[in-house]
Design an enzyme around this catalytic site. Structure first.
Site, short mmCIF file in Angstrom:
data_model
loop_
_atom_site.label_atom_id
_atom_site.label_comp_id
_atom_site.label_asym_id
_atom_site.label_seq_id
_atom_site.Cartn_x
_atom_site.Cartn_y
_atom_site.Cartn_z
N CYS B 115 0.85 -1.19 0.00
CA CYS B 115 0.00 0.00 0.00
C CYS B 115 0.89 1.25 0.00
CB CYS B 115 -0.88 0.00 1.24
SG CYS B 115 -1.63 1.61 1.54
N ASN B 149 10.31 -1.18 -8.52
CA ASN B 149 10.19 -1.85 -9.81
C ASN B 149 8.77 -1.72 -10.34
OD1 ASN B 149 11.40 -3.72 -11.86
ND2 ASN B 149 9.67 -5.00 -11.21
N GLU B 150 8.64 -1.28 -11.56
CA GLU B 150 7.33 -1.23 -12.23
C GLU B 150 6.20 -0.83 -11.29
OE1 GLU B 150 6.90 -5.02 -14.18
OE2 GLU B 150 8.06 -4.40 -15.90
N GLU B 307 14.15 -3.09 -19.88
CA GLU B 307 13.84 -4.51 -20.00
C GLU B 307 13.26 -4.81 -21.38
OE1 GLU B 307 11.23 -6.18 -17.06
OE2 GLU B 307 12.21 -5.19 -15.38
#
Lengths: 678, 678, 678
Positions: B115, B149-150, B307
């Site tokens: 969260c 990440n992402e 990536e």
């Protein structure tokens, strides 16, 4: 007449001045007058505005609104504003929030969001109705009360669970009776204590909305929830009646809405009103059937077209504009089928939230120079012209189709024989056949008197409730024609199978026994092959979905199946019973068959077309004080010529005489009053 | 240059040595060298490994890894490991777990699972970033920080609800302003207390992910969640900068990912990086457009290809292998559009869990004798050869297409007019037309300076935010060409309709009024019929989805509708405004139309193709220090001949001169530097 | 023989007298006798009836039922009634209710509704089994115990979570071993405490039922839940055995039911029983394969056909009637494949709840004059005629196909390479090819002895468990033929990839290396092109779904790919290994290929068709005491002629001799015992 204060077809619709400021109100006044609007539905979604907390009520804005409208010649359909609760109420009294089908407690949001068994909701909704009634009881602008809005949706909370148990006690008296009615010896479901009963939803007995393990509890829950919302309606209505016993009360229904038993509701309403939202691709006979159903809810009494869009909707996948003329055409279609009002959602388009792309008389551009406004204004003039000539006119149909919500629930909840079976669609197939033949047809409830009709059709009469079969027998024995179909007479009012052979209690009058019910895969068909031509029926017709494998036991075999292992067995029978006949259509046939069958039956009864109009042109008749008025509605994009036979008519819209042939432009309308036969 | 330590196109990718043992590490060292790899992204998902409990941190494995890589000539892109929290943290501090769209508290699992408003998450993520920065701040191997990440996904927990209310207070100042912005008089939604506001999800205002009753709250919640995750990013970034102010910081984005407003994010990133995962069936112009968007996030600054897979993915329905040459082709496509790195997920395939079927440089077989490894090694050599020649090169496009996430949210949340309308697809239609014409095109944000372009296209510019229309007017008046379409200029930044006629604030510059918006069913079409030929536009073109019914108010009517009730009304207009022009394309046309329109407009501005390459061959230009480099990318399975005109080029990959015609093998690439004009 | 008390093919089915009254019971007695029924399954769903509260048990009705049946010549298959718990138990002890995949605590409803790790369930289910066993242990009517009913479904409650952790401790011994087996260094999943592990469902690691982030935990949870339900079964079984060690115990399985590892279950059952519900459109070879699987669960031991419908089902989308003769045909198909009973659900149709439209021997009409009853009665007579002649007869197949539930779970849970891959369908392709060739085929588990077969086929043997590859090597080296396919040998029993090149442990015996796995889009194909004709294989065949890109490393290349970048590379190989051969089928080929391959392989082994029957006619052989009985089953709607070769047979059903050619009517059956060769 709904209210003698305004003795004409009311014209107007939903109006939300609370979303706008004073400058806009002035424009509204000007534009309403231009459009010939004489009724505005106000206060539909203003609960939060009206009541900022438990004890405070603000009605000044509403006082001003109603006064202003009245000064401007506009009456009001006064809503009670309880269709959506305020946010503060949801936070302080969470019992007002529903628990959904998945068992999740909802949070504040949307509309139609109150639990019908919430003490908070009932308390404050009732109080709001009382406050409004007391305040506006003597206001000359008030034509009718509009309770809440589009009641619907089910709740599955603990309050509902407790109320459900009380409702069940009331219905069944004892657990023994309930256990028997629900067949609880199946799957170890015997109840020893009322408290053991939980609500049927995705956490217990159901899944997918209409799939259930126990039809009994699921059927009763639908009845209970429909009753629960009806209790909420009655609570407000009684409060309104306490102050204004003479002002009629309604709430807006939604046609074939699946969740409420409208026949039960209509008994509590002074006048039925409903919201009509066909899409560009809805067959116009579907709309016609829905109007007929709304008219049938109160034995043919005229109803209110409470909402329609002047142009586009917002919630359909593809919200196409109504083509030029179509708004007028569909308005008159409503009137033709019994509407005594033409009302829109909405008079002015909102600027925010989900309905801002729903059409309105006044568009976002804000002026009158739009196609939509012009069409509205022209219709407004016509309705003024028509005055009270159509008010209270009735249908004179000799053919009726039975529709029953409990039967629908029974069919939808059934596990087997086929997911392809859709009750409303099957009913529509029969209505559509009659509609294409221009046969005036009523939609009636299962408790209706059948005597006023010559032909009564009960498609897929799966659930036969006490007394129905006996009433059919009397009706037929006295000379009526009764038509029923496959998958009829199977269960009683608890969805318990009537033993001794299908179609159960209808077996005597139909004179047949259905030994098996075969479900066909969607790509497969059988045929109904006529043993010999009969009336308009001849040769072979396709059929499918379900095929009852039947034996004639007294009935005459009119057609037989054309293939599969029941080839040669009856697919269509007719049984002479007293002075009348009972037909059994053992499968779901193609449209051509139903037209040929309906023509054959109507011919036998001398029931004639309203007018022999070409395909795509609808003809409907209303009768007032013995005077017939015939609506000719051209649903095609080409003009059409309708033969008028020997009579001479006057077109009420143009005042011109019409004889021999009536030309109707593309999407055009004629309202013909017979003058004489030449 | 991202980091001068490694002044070439970086080559490498994600590397997870923690999943392997020492023996494998030795093989990795050997194989990385063989493949020409010089950068490894490490520590992406090691939070649990790094921090076994509140107070303990283990970085020995990471010390060794970075040292080993560096000894072997490999730099690191150092991740902060906060993309997935440890299981122990979820158990001890459940506030870190999200509540999903259905209102369900999640349990430990997956990744991107924290969260963003969890105090626990913020505390430990920040501390982790600090520990890493402090520890590795002087390590020579570290090229760049890779935060988390992402980033993605939304949370609907009580902490988010509280933070949302605070965010709203900040945005609106008062409840009055909020009530007005959300139009809460609709459906009784007036808020009297900030605490009455609940998060919009499937339990309150929304359903189906993007359907909502109130666009206002739903739009703000998207902004708020995007901001919340951005806060998490900034928290880590600031901590990193505290120790290493000169090491650049990034996080890997995901192209057109719908949930985050990347234009806002990019402002906080030193360099944009992104993950490119087209499938076998993704149009290559879609990939090109996405690269252009990533480049546009920071005004054309080169980005990192963080990536891509060397061979297959695992999460697509059908994970086809990249055909021989395609990995190289798509790598250079990225570089052509502005990438200064070529990096893979992943360097070595994992053996367990869901990504074990995701391709890698080193496959499960473990050796270098695979097609995939060979292709990687060959590309590694080429990149070493290219050195720094392409670093920092820029696009010189004169055409820009505007893309805006808030506009996208507005369109997706809209109830009506059509579910068929897809903003990204409409944008792509325009990009694709330009791409097929080999016109260099930028993707820019709505706040960008327009002055550097000659042509600016804003497809479906539904939401017009303050100042935008004015900037368009200046741009056009000074000689620019602006193109916009149907369903533009409808609402302001709160999704409130701009009254007075569509396209609202764009009405002046376009010189038209859109009276109605008609939605077409998927199988229906209208036509754009040219009144007379104009440039490359001639005859009739199909169009559909939505048709604005417009009136020219000053604009010239170039094409009209070919059918339906608005036949003959304008479907394409152009308005002279100052020295420039504004086009209005009133419906969604077929591809051929857009190519003809784009050619016509570019001709007027003298904007030429990069090269006149045949269909299936992409041509892109980067410019560095005035020197043009042209990429010729053959996306077909056949070799192609590209006419070079008068210039003489040198192919940077082969060193060979190219003139008159350049042959490009199937799936082949040429990188041409202009030498002279012969 | 299942129980020597009734030495014939048992005939009967589920019977629920508790739903009916005494008058109906008398009719039941009469009709059962008419139908030749000699076994009734009773007490399946009577828990609520048997036990109204914690301490009270009522069995009087059951006493009377069993006595009455026995007096009437009907034995009982006595169920333990624990397939659905009482409502009172759910209310008082909510731990018995499951938590579903979405993490929702369920409420009372349905069946198969008990949490397998509920202390309440285990306590009362065990006690019920004990009470029943004690009470009826000496009743002569009792043939067999039927524990619970159709075990299935998973639970995700806290009791299950705790039991899962205990199960994991037992399996892995240490967290280190678990972390390694689940590869938890991926995505930061390292566990430091057993308590950190949560159940994998839609709230944690999974979505969509079979999509998961971590194959390890998801695979183990399937094992654990299968084991948990098996524990419940064993608890009851042990209690039954305590009182009646000699009465066999079973529970009814459901064919290829995905959730339970039936090979593990069968070990605990005295006899396998199962419920066979094909639809009208189920290929009959699919039913045959399922019978073979049920037979294979206990090494070829005959099984019970516990349930089938005599006519229609209720829960399929389209519940078509079994055509005349089909109920008999499918009954004998079951017997042909190893069933020693023919039993129905149900003997009398219920009148309420969801199964009232499920067919029964006695229909709602209540009498014997129905097609369904007549067919049942005729079959009853035939089975009396057959007596014990077929009891205990076995299959003599020389070909076996391996099926493994854990392999299935591994494939279904896999993220990539293709959603089009369906393990059961791939297995069926091979079974179907053999079935069309009339080759007798067994379905066996992965732990079975291979030595009794000459040909063993392991389609998509994705997961190779310890010892399997070695057993295959021994089997092949001794002369057997082994066939495996693409996507085989990939992982071990923890779903961890076997490094060093696919197909991992099967690489040695197959003599190939699969370098890449290419997934094809559904509309794309490749070809298997024979390098030269071989046996029945010739020319080119289509293939798709997945294409392994392989290299022969010792194996002979029999066919190569016909297109795409691996054109010319091997698509079919055969490796000589010791005295035998191992085939590798590198893609999923069309049906024609598999028939040609199977014919080629069977020819090499001299394995012959049972009979050379025409298409649509199934031939199956059972062998008892060296005596062969051949079933000829005509699944077509036309009569068929089957060449009998040189032998003379007697048809056990008619007593007539058959030679040269056997005529079989549409949907007809012959059961031929060989008399001699003429």
């Amino acid at each position: 007449m709904i209210n003698t204060k305004l003795p004409k077809l009311w014209y107007g619709g939903d109006y939300n001045p609370e979303q706008w400021d004073e400058e806009i109100w002035k424009e509204d006044d000007r534009l309403f007058k231009l459009a010939g609007i004489d009724v505005a539905t106000v206060n539909v979604f203003s609960w939060a505005l009206n009541q900022p907390n438990e004890d405070t009520y603000h009605f000044a804005w509403l006082d001003e609104t109603i006064d202003r409208l009245y000064r401007n010649g506009v009456y009001v359909c006064l809503a009670t504003s309880t269709g959506a609760h305020p946010a503060w109420m949801a936070r302080k009294y969470p019992d007002i929030l529903r628990v959904d089908y998945e068992g999740r407690k909802r949070k504040f949001g949307g509309r139609h969001n109150s639990c019908p068994n919430s003490p908070t909701y009932r308390k404050y909704a009732k109080r709001m109705a009382g406050r409004l009634a007391e305040r506006y009881k003597d206001h000359p602008a008030v034509l009718i009360w509009h309770v809440s809005n589009e009641y619907g949706g089910y709740c599955y909370c603990d309050n509902c669970a407790a109320a459900f148990r009380a409702w069940l006690r009331e219905q069944y008296g004892s657990l023994d009776a309930l256990n028997k009615a629900w067949n609880t010896r199946f799957w170890s479901h015997h109840f020893y204590d009322w408290e053991d009963i939980v609500v049927p939803n995705a956490l217990s007995e159901e899944w997918g909305g209409s799939r259930t393990n126990f039809q009994g509890i699921s059927l009763d829950y639908r009845r209970f929830q429909s009753d629960s919302l009806l209790e909420c309606y009655k609570l407000e209505r009684d409060e309104l009646k306490r102050f204004t016993p003479d002002i009629p009360v309604t709430t807006n229904l939604m046609g074939f809405y699946p969740e409420l038993d409208y026949f039960k509701w209509a008994k509590e309403m002074d006048v039925v009103s409903w919201d009509n939202y066909p899409s560009l691709e809805t067959p116009f006979s579907q709309t016609a059937m829905t109007h007929a159903l709304m008219r049938g809810l109160k034995n043919g009494q005229p109803f209110m077209l409470m909402e329609q869009t002047p142009s586009v909707q917002n919630w359909q996948p593809y919200n196409s504009a109504k083509r030029p003329g179509v708004m007028r055409l569909w308005s008159y279609q409503a009137v033709a089928h019994g509407a005594d009002t033409v009302m829109f959602f909405q008079l002015r388009r909102s600027i925010g939230a989900c309905e801002k792309y729903h059409g309105a008389v006044i568009e976002h551009v804000g002026h009158e120079h739009t196609r939509v406004f012009r069409e509205c204004a022209e219709l407004g003039k016509e309705l003024q012209l028509l005055g009270d000539r159509l008010l209270d006119a009735r249908s004179d149909a000799k053919v009726a189709i039975i529709f029953d919500w409990e039967n629908r629930w029974g069919i939808e909840l059934s596990s087997g024989p086929s997911v392809a079976l859709n009750y409303v669609e099957e009913v529509h197939k029969y209505y559509d056949a009659l509609h294409r033949l221009h046969i005036q047809t009523d939609m009636i409830g299962v408790e209706e008197h059948l005597e006023r009709y010559e032909v009564v059709i009960a498609p897929v009469m799966y659930m036969v409730k006490p007394g129905f079969a006996e009433r059919v027998e009397v009706f037929v024995s006295r000379g009526g024609t009764f038509v029923t179909t496959f998958f009829s007479g199977i269960v009683n009012e608890h969805d318990l199978v009537t033993l001794g052979g299908y179609p159960g209690k209808l077996r005597k009058v139909t004179g047949i026994w259905a030994e098996e019910i075969d479900a066909l895969f969607p790509d497969r068909h059988n045929q109904m092959v006529m043993r010999s031509p009969r009336g308009h029926l001849e040769g072979s017709y396709n059929c499918g979905i379900l095929c009852d494998v039947i034996h004639a036991e007294g009935a005459e075999v009119v057609a037989e199946y054309g293939s599969d292992y029941y080839r040669g067995m009856p697919s269509l029978t007719v049984n002479r019973f007293g002075k009348g006949k009972a037909w059994y259509v053992a499968s779901s046939p193609e449209a051509r068959f139903l037209q040929d069958l309906m023509r054959t039956i109507c011919d036998e009864h001398g029931i004639e077309a309203v007018l022999n109009a070409p395909c795509g042109v609808e003809t409907v008749r209303r009768v007032k004080d013995g005077q017939e008025v015939t609506f000719v509605l051209n649903h095609t994009a080409e003009s059409a010529a309708v033969p008028l036979g020997d009579a001479v008519y006057i077109d009420l819209l143009t005042g011109r005489e019409q004889q021999v042939t009536c030309e109707v432009p593309a999407h055009g309308v004629r309202i013909l009053q017979k003058l004489s036969v030449h």
